[in-house]
Design a protein around this motif. Sequence first.
Motif: not given
Length: 122
Positions: A42-59
């Motif tokens: 009954g809820k919308e899809r919610e963002f949990v986590a992401a990690i960028r591609r190699v060369g970028y260390s951002t999460v």
Amino acid sequence: QVQLVESGGGLVQAGASLRLSCVASGLTFSRYTMGWFRQAPGKEREFVAAIRRVGYSTVYYGDSVKGRFTISRDNAKNTVYLQMNSLKPDDTAIYYCAANAILITTPQYDYWGQGTQVTVSS
């Protein structure tokens, strides 16, 4: 053909930990931002986590999981992980792996897995 296969879900009690895995095939894994989303009934899809591609260390993390969940990737194994600690009943949902973000913290990704159920009992 791109395939994302999640595993590691299950039924646990509040306070427990789980580690989800997502194995990717059919794409050059290291070049893609990978994300985890969840959807409760009954809820919308919610963002949990992401990690960028190699060369970028951002999460990136959704506000509701910051400090409890950790996303990581092993490019040699074409796998992205979601370590979930201090689980709460509100974390109960189907968890989806996604690849190739158009907008990282929104469900605008090109590829999706079939999902794995996580149920947290109180």
